[in-house]
Design a protein around this motif. Structure first.
Motif, PDB file in Angstrom:
ATOM      1  N   ARG A  30     -34.598 -85.874 -15.031  1.00 40.27           N
ATOM      2  CA  ARG A  30     -33.882 -84.594 -15.059  1.00 40.27           C
ATOM      3  C   ARG A  30     -32.468 -84.718 -14.488  1.00 40.27           C
ATOM      4  NH1 ARG A  30     -37.758 -79.429 -13.957  1.00 40.27           N
ATOM      5  NH2 ARG A  30     -39.228 -79.860 -15.632  1.00 40.27           N
ATOM      6  N   ALA A  31     -32.306 -85.518 -13.461  1.00 36.58           N
ATOM      7  CA  ALA A  31     -30.962 -85.722 -12.900  1.00 36.58           C
ATOM      8  C   ALA A  31     -30.049 -86.342 -13.949  1.00 36.58           C
ATOM      9  CB  ALA A  31     -31.035 -86.607 -11.660  1.00 36.58           C
ATOM     10  N   THR A  32     -30.601 -87.227 -14.762  1.00 35.98           N
ATOM     11  CA  THR A  32     -29.810 -87.872 -15.807  1.00 35.98           C
ATOM     12  C   THR A  32     -29.505 -86.905 -16.951  1.00 35.98           C
ATOM     13  OG1 THR A  32     -30.815 -89.980 -15.261  1.00 35.98           O
ATOM     14  CG2 THR A  32     -29.735 -89.837 -17.392  1.00 35.98           C
ATOM     15  N   ARG A  33     -30.519 -86.142 -17.377  1.00 33.89           N
ATOM     16  CA  ARG A  33     -30.363 -85.256 -18.540  1.00 33.89           C
ATOM     17  C   ARG A  33     -29.749 -83.898 -18.204  1.00 33.89           C
ATOM     18  NH1 ARG A  33     -35.520 -83.986 -20.297  1.00 33.89           N
ATOM     19  NH2 ARG A  33     -36.505 -85.456 -18.934  1.00 33.89           N
ATOM     20  N   GLU A  34     -30.178 -83.302 -17.098  1.00 31.50           N
ATOM     21  CA  GLU A  34     -29.829 -81.905 -16.827  1.00 31.50           C
ATOM     22  C   GLU A  34     -28.780 -81.728 -15.738  1.00 31.50           C
ATOM     23  OE1 GLU A  34     -33.514 -79.931 -15.966  1.00 31.50           O
ATOM     24  OE2 GLU A  34     -34.458 -80.693 -17.790  1.00 31.50           O
ATOM     25  N   GLY A  35     -28.529 -82.770 -14.977  1.00 27.45           N
ATOM     26  CA  GLY A  35     -27.531 -82.646 -13.915  1.00 27.45           C
ATOM     27  C   GLY A  35     -28.166 -82.719 -12.535  1.00 27.45           C
ATOM     28  N   VAL A  48     -29.076 -83.896  -2.646  1.00 29.51           N
ATOM     29  CA  VAL A  48     -28.922 -83.675  -4.078  1.00 29.51           C
ATOM     30  C   VAL A  48     -29.000 -85.031  -4.766  1.00 29.51           C
ATOM     31  CG1 VAL A  48     -27.405 -82.806  -5.910  1.00 29.51           C
ATOM     32  CG2 VAL A  48     -27.473 -81.651  -3.685  1.00 29.51           C
ATOM     33  N   VAL A  49     -29.821 -85.122  -5.808  1.00 29.14           N
ATOM     34  CA  VAL A  49     -29.954 -86.351  -6.583  1.00 29.14           C
ATOM     35  C   VAL A  49     -29.095 -86.189  -7.834  1.00 29.14           C
ATOM     36  CG1 VAL A  49     -31.534 -87.858  -7.848  1.00 29.14           C
ATOM     37  CG2 VAL A  49     -32.287 -86.759  -5.731  1.00 29.14           C
ATOM     38  N   VAL A  50     -28.190 -87.139  -8.065  1.00 27.33           N
ATOM     39  CA  VAL A  50     -27.330 -87.102  -9.252  1.00 27.33           C
ATOM     40  C   VAL A  50     -27.454 -88.427  -9.997  1.00 27.33           C
ATOM     41  CG1 VAL A  50     -25.651 -85.477  -8.270  1.00 27.33           C
ATOM     42  CG2 VAL A  50     -25.300 -87.915  -7.991  1.00 27.33           C
ATOM     43  N   SER A  51     -27.087 -88.423 -11.266  1.00 27.92           N
ATOM     44  CA  SER A  51     -27.113 -89.650 -12.054  1.00 27.92           C
ATOM     45  C   SER A  51     -26.034 -90.603 -11.542  1.00 27.92           C
ATOM     46  CB  SER A  51     -26.860 -89.333 -13.528  1.00 27.92           C
ATOM     47  OG  SER A  51     -25.530 -88.885 -13.707  1.00 27.92           O
ATOM     48  N   ALA A  52     -26.195 -91.875 -11.845  1.00 24.43           N
ATOM     49  CA  ALA A  52     -25.213 -92.876 -11.418  1.00 24.43           C
ATOM     50  C   ALA A  52     -23.839 -92.576 -12.018  1.00 24.43           C
ATOM     51  CB  ALA A  52     -25.683 -94.272 -11.814  1.00 24.43           C
ATOM     52  N   ARG A  57     -18.252 -90.713 -11.073  1.00 20.23           N
ATOM     53  CA  ARG A  57     -17.192 -89.753 -11.370  1.00 20.23           C
ATOM     54  C   ARG A  57     -16.775 -88.994 -10.101  1.00 20.23           C
ATOM     55  NH1 ARG A  57     -16.255 -84.642 -12.223  1.00 20.23           N
ATOM     56  NH2 ARG A  57     -18.382 -83.931 -11.937  1.00 20.23           N
ATOM     57  N   LEU A  58     -17.759 -88.553  -9.330  1.00 17.43           N
ATOM     58  CA  LEU A  58     -17.472 -87.777  -8.131  1.00 17.43           C
ATOM     59  C   LEU A  58     -16.858 -88.611  -7.010  1.00 17.43           C
ATOM     60  CD1 LEU A  58     -20.676 -85.563  -7.980  1.00 17.43           C
ATOM     61  CD2 LEU A  58     -18.357 -84.822  -8.560  1.00 17.43           C
ATOM     62  N   SER A  59     -17.270 -89.863  -6.907  1.00 21.45           N
ATOM     63  CA  SER A  59     -16.778 -90.691  -5.813  1.00 21.45           C
ATOM     64  C   SER A  59     -15.502 -91.437  -6.174  1.00 21.45           C
ATOM     65  CB  SER A  59     -17.851 -91.688  -5.368  1.00 21.45           C
ATOM     66  OG  SER A  59     -18.138 -92.595  -6.415  1.00 21.45           O
TER      67      SER A  59
END
Length: 95
Positions: A30-35, A48-52, A57-59
């Motif tokens: 879900r982190a990969t597909r939905e955010g 918060v778990v986010v995709s790699a 992008r954020l870092s």
């Protein structure tokens, strides 16, 4: 002693820690597909778990893109940077 059996419905993308541990593979998908997926501990948001890809992008992962953009935006980008080369000193060697 009675337990409160009232079920609280968490917003989409929010997981209680014990559910996140039990369904970790689904959490990652879900982190990969939905955010971003929010993990709560005792009802408080903790992580918060986010995709790699989102993390990079954020870092601001170092891709060189920022340096290239800065060089292209420079008012001095047309300046020739060829080094001035002179003859190299050579030592005499007896063979």
């Amino acid at each position: 002693m009675t337990r409160n059996t009232k079920t609280r419905h968490a917003p989409p993308g929010s997981w209680a820690l014990q559910d996140a541990k039990a369904r970790f593979s689904e959490l990652v998908r879900r982190a990969t597909r939905e955010g971003p997926q929010h993990i709560t501990v005792h009802g408080r948001e903790e992580v918060v778990v986010v995709s790699a890809e989102e993390f990079r992008r954020l870092s601001g992962a170092k891709t060189g893109g920022t340096l290239i953009e800065a060089m292209q935006a420079s008012p001095c980008r047309d300046v020739e940077l060829a080094p001035d080369r002179g003859p190299m000193p050579v030592r005499r060697v007896d063979l």
